[in-house]
Every structure is written in structure tokens, then in C-alpha cells.
Scaffold this motif. Structure first.
Motif: not given
Length: 602
Positions: A166, A170, A218, A227-228, A231-232, A234
Motif C-alpha cells: 500500500i 501510494f 492491511c 483500510f487496505k 486505500s486501493e 484512493v
């Protein structure tokens, strides 16, 4: 997220088959794999060229269409690479994962190294920024690979590999987006500072996961955390925004670079989307995600290195090739014209040199004449004053005697006569020196050099002035340290010695000493007239031989000088290729030196 196990793109190996590959059995396995993969990556980038070249030189090229482009050979190389990784996947997922990650890592490092060393030549600041950011991405991908659970390198209940995944994605997506800020800039501000900042940020990420353990979890309980997954999405949004900005700034890239960057971002989005859905490492979605990651890194490499560096170079050489013939013909014409100009220039150069020399001579002559005229004007002013004074004295004495002769005693008349005699002698000496000097200036004075012993003229001159020295109770002697034959005008050197000895006696008090010395410094023979008389003030030592400077100083018995003696000495010595100089200390005495060439048969 579906809970049903998905069908694998490649047949799923059994657990027994998977466990046969265990890196912990041999610590060298990882390094061997890295070495193999690094070599494979280099071969991968070369195989495209080899395939294309081989096809052109063999009959295979005729099998395909005449328009079979080089890009199709690139596609063939990509397919061959995918097949290679598919075979690895069939053998072991861990082997497949290692090759995929190391392939990406090596590309990142190669991309950074080439970009860093060619940053002065790449014109596109966006590509430079992406190339520099490849280094921290490669570092984080390395930690993602070595913290993978089945690698057994860093054992922990926390799935570090997912956290590094992640963090890396990012950083990758943000780099692609932020790069557009530098697109219009000709130079990235302080690229070295940028590199330090991103490496510092990379270090913080590593410490936040492995040491401080503050990075969000994650993966847990065989499932991805919210969260993971968020996040993917995002990351997908950031990549989508980057794709929009790329399309908006399309004019800043050539067509090839634009297509390659578009492909890289699209496959990066596919990668992230797949990793929001996967349930098992062996699932088809997971496999597609890894293949998409391979293509992402491949297209970024192509965009940066081929389109950003090689293509401009090829274009440059193509233009140079097109211009070569044109410039060759122009060169021939210019060479012919140049030959003509060289001939003309040589002639002009010769004339200019002659004119330059002539002009310099005229300038120097004018300068010398100006200096000489100024000097002589001052000298004649001094000389007129010196000639006028003796005659004033003579006129005064003769007028007194004419009007009042009967009033003076014989003793007084004798004193007047003595003074008149001394004044007459001084005036005669002045006129004699002036006559010799004027002959020199007019060029009528010929130098007649002959061979003679130095001691001859020294002894002769001492004999002349011995009476004068005795009358002033001065010791006049000759120290015959060295003797030699010299080559000069004998009468001129006698005149120089007479003037120097006369001056030494004039400015030496009673019971003083005047010594003549000689010394040999080949190829010159030095004469030294030394006295312990009154000496000369330091400010007059450098100017004593100048024609426009008169040292108004009387001797120890109030003797007056003519003002021409030392000037005449300098002229005579220099006419005989010698030098004259003085060393003096006030109230201690003086040493007058002059050098004359030693006689040589040749």
C-alpha cells in the motif's frame, strides 16, 4: 467482496508442490533468484532488438507483412515474458511472486540510474521526476518482497508485505500525479534536494512499518482490512486524476510517450482494482494484478528511457544525417573561398605586420624624441645657469680691479687672481666636457675599441691625480686584485676614470682614502672607485646619472662641479657596451662601479 474461491488462470499447484520451494533450506536461494532475475530483465530489454534484427536479416521477415513494425516485435517479447512468468506460476506461486517483484525492483533501479545520469539531456521535466521517484519505489518494493510471509526472512504475525504494498502504490500514484507540477518547468528545482527528501520520506515509511509499527494493518485473519481496500480505491482515484491530467497536457508529450504513459497508468489502475477483489494468492484476480504490475513498470520504462531519451537522440542523428550532405557541399565551397581568403589574408597580414612595425618604430621614435627634447631643454637650462655664474664672477673681479686696482694690496690682488684662475679652470673644464658630450650627441664622436690591459690606464690615471690627492692629504691607491685585457675605446675609459677619481677626491676630506679596485665577472671586467667621503643622499642615488638632474653639492674644499662629468661617464661606458652604477651611504662614502667587456679573440 465475494467469499467464493475464484478459478485460477493457471492450474493451481497443490500444497505439497508449493512447499517444495522453501528459501529457508538455503540462504543463497534469494540471492541466486535475484541474480537470475536481474539477468533476465537485461535480456528482456535486449530481446526486442534481437528479435527485430534477426527477423530483418532472415526469411522470417518476408513471412509477415512488409509493414510488420518494430512495435509488434516488442509485443512478441512481452508475450514471451508473460509465458515465462506463467511457467513460474505453475511451478510455485512463491517463485512467481519473487520474479515479478524482483523484475519490478530491477526496472525501478535501472530507470533511476539511467535518468539520474542523463538528467542534463532529457528535456521533459515530468519524465525526470518519474525517473528520480523510481528509486524510493524500488526500495519499498524490495521491502515488500523480502517481508512476504513465505520468504521466512522477517518473521512476524503482522503482514508487513501488504503494508509495504500500500505504501509503495501510494508513493507511485502520488509521484505520477505530482509530476505534472513540473511539466511546464524547464528544470526541476534542486533535483538533489528532491532526492534527499523522498529518501527521507521512504525511511520514515520503513520505520513506521517495521520499527514504530504505526502504519495501519492491511491484512488480518486471511482477509484484507477495510483500510487496505479503501486505500486501493484512493490510489485508483489518484491514478484516474493523473490520466485526466495526462490527456489534458497531451501536447507536452510526443505521441509515443503519451501512449506509453497512458498504458502505464491504465495497467496501474487495473493492478489496484484487482487487489481490491482478490481472496486467495492463487486466484485469477491476484494473478492478473501481478501481470498488470509487470506491464505498468514495462511501459514506464519505455516512456522514460526510449521515448524520453533514445528517441530524441535518434531524431538528432537523423537530422544530422540529413544535413550532412548539404553541409558537405557547403564545406567544399567554403573551402575554396577560404583558400582564396587565406592567400589574401596572408598578403594583408604581411603588409599589416610591416605597417605595425613601422608604426611602432615611429611611435617609439616620437616618444624618445619627446623625452629627449624635454630632457635636453632642462639640461640646457641648467647648463646656461652654470656657464653664466663663472662669467659673472670673472666680470665682478675684473671690474673691481679695473676701477680700484690702486686701492688693493698685492696680497689682495693675488687672491683675486687665484679666484679668477680657479673660476677659469672650472669654466674650461665645463666647456671641455660639454664639447665632448655635444660631439657624442651629434654622432661625430667615433668609438675606436682596442685591446689593452686595464691596469695600464688605472696606473696612468692615478699618477695624474696623485698630486691633487697629496695636496688634500688623501691616500690614493690601487689594489690590483685582478687584471685582464679589455676591449673598449681607451681614451673614453681614461675619461671615465679621471672623472670618477676627480669626484672621489673632491668629496673626500683630509686624511681620507680613495681606492681603485678591479674584479672579473665574465664576460665583463669591473672597475671600482671607492672612497670614504661625504657620500650621496639616498634620493639622489637613482637619479645621479640623469641629464636633467643636477646634484648641487660642493666638495670638501668647496670645489664646484661642472654637472656634466657623471653624465659623460654614463654615455662613454654605454658606448662601449658596458654599465655604470653607484652604491653610497651618506657620511660613509661611495662606491662607483662600471663594467667593460673582456677581450675575446672572436
Amino acid at each position: 467482496m465475494a467469499s467464493v474461491r475464484q478459478t485460477a488462470l493457471i492450474p493451481i499447484p497443490s500444497d505439497e508442490h508449493f512447499n517444495t520451494f522453501n528459501p529457508s533450506d538455503n540462504d543463497l536461494v534469494i540471492f541466486e533468484l535475484f541474480e537470475i532475475t536481474f539477468g533476465f530483465v537485461l535480456i528482456f530489454f535486449e530481446i526486442q532488438n534481437y528479435l527485430y534484427t534477426f527477423a530483418k536479416k532472415t526469411r522470417m521477415h518476408k513471412i509477415f507483412s512488409s509493414n510488420f513494425s518494430r512495435y509488434r516485435w516488442h509485443a512478441l517479447a512481452v508475450i514471451a515474458t508473460v509465458v515465462f512468468f506463467a511457467v513460474c506460476l505453475q511451478y510455485s506461486y512463491l517463485l512467481f511472486h519473487i520474479f515479478v517483484e524482483i523484475f519490478s525492483i530491477v526496472i525501478s533501479f535501472i530507470l533511476f540510474i539511467i535518468t539520474w545520469n542523463s538528467r542534463r539531456y532529457i528535456q521533459n521535466s515530468y519524465l525526470i521526476f518519474i525517473g528520480v521517484m523510481a528509486l524510493p519505489i524500488g526500495i519499498l518494493d524490495t521491502f515488500h518482497a523480502i517481508t512476504y510471509q513465505d520468504m521466512n526472512i522477517i518473521n512476524s504475525e503482522i503482514f508487513y508485505a501488504n503494508q509495504f504494498w500500500i505504501a509503495t502504490r501510494f508513493l507511485e500514484s502520488i509521484a505520477i500525479l505530482i509530476g505534472f507540477l513540473f511539466l511546464k518547468s524547464k528544470n526541476i528545482v534542486k533535483i538533489e534536494i528532491l532526492l534527499v527528501i523522498v529518501l527521507f520520506l521512504t525511511t520514515l515509511i520503513i520505520f513506521s512499518i517495521l520499527y514504530w509499527k504505526i502504519f495501519p494493518i492491511c491484512y488480518i485473519d486471511n482477509a484484507q482490512t477495510n483500510f487496505k481496500i479503501i486505500s486501493e480505491y484512493v490510489i485508483i482515484f489518484i491514478l484516474g486524476l493523473s490520466l485526466f491530467l495526462l490527456n489534458k497536457n497531451k501536447e507536452s508529450f510526443d505521441n509515443t510517450t503519451f501512449r506509453l504513459l497512458t498504458a502505464a497508468i491504465v495497467f496501474a489502475i487495473i493492478t489496484e482494482f484487482c487487489f481490491t477483489l482478490y481472496i486467495s494468492n492463487f486466484g485469477i484476480v491476484n494473478q492478473i494484478g501481478h501481470f498488470a504490475k509487470l506491464l505498468t513498470f514495462y511501459f514506464i520504462y519505455k516512456a522514460n528511457i526510449v521515448a524520453g531519451f533514445i528517441k530524441p537522440t535518434e531524431l538528432l542523428f537523423k537530422n544530422l544525417k540529413a544535413s550532412e550532405e548539404k553541409y558537405r557541399m557547403q564545406t567544399i565551397e567554403l573551402q575554396e573561398m577560404n583558400n582564396e581568403y587565406i592567400a589574401i589574408n596572408e598578403e594583408l597580414k604581411t603588409n599589416m605586420e610591416e605597417l605595425h612595425i613601422l608604426n611602432e618604430n615611429i611611435i617609439n621614435q616620437n616618444k624618445n624624441l619627446d623625452e629627449l627634447n624635454a630632457t635636453k631643454d632642462k639640461f640646457f637650462s641648467i647648463l646656461a645657469h652654470d656657464l653664466k655664474n663663472p662669467f659673472n664672477v670673472l666680470l665682478g673681479f675684473t671690474e673691481l680691479l679695473n676701477k680700484n686696482a690702486q686701492k688693493y694690496s698685492n696680497e689682495q690682488i693675488q687672491q683675486f687672481a687665484k679666484a679668477m684662475l680657479q673660476t677659469t679652470k672650472q669654466t674650461y673644464s665645463l666647456l671641455e666636457n660639454l664639447l665632448e658630450w655635444s660631439r657624442l650627441q651629434m654622432g661625430n664622436f667615433k668609438v675606436n675599441p682596442v685591446k689593452f690591459l686595464a691596469s695600464e690606464i688605472i696606473i696612468e690615471t692615478i699618477d695624474i691625480y696623485q698630486a691633487m690627492a697629496t695636496s688634500k692629504k688623501i691616500t690614493l691607491k690601487y689594489e690590483n686584485n685582478k687584471d685582464s685585457y679589455i676591449y673598449a675605446d681607451k681614451e673614453m675609459i681614461k675619461t671615465v676614470l679621471r672623472n670618477l677619481i676627480n669626484n672621489a677626491l673632491k668629496f673626500t676630506a683630509e686624511y681620507g682614502t680613495v681606492i681603485l679596485k678591479t674584479e672579473s665577472f665574465y664576460p665583463y671586467f669591473n672597475f671600482i672607485v671607492s672612497d670614504n667621503g661625504t657620500g650621496i643622499e639616498s634620493e639622489f642615488v637613482e637619479t645621479i646619472f640623469k641629464i636633467d638632474i643636477k646634484l648641487a653639492k660642493k666638495g670638501t674644499s668647496q670645489e664646484k662641479g661642472t654637472g656634466l662629468g657623471l653624465i659623460l661617464c654614463k654615455e662613454f661606458v654605454e658606448k662601449n657596451n658596458g654599465k655604470i652604477w653607484v652604491e653610497s651611504i651618506l657620511d660613509k662614502g661611495s662606491n662607483f662601479y662600471f663594467s667593460i667587456p673582456i677581450y675575446e679573440k672572436n
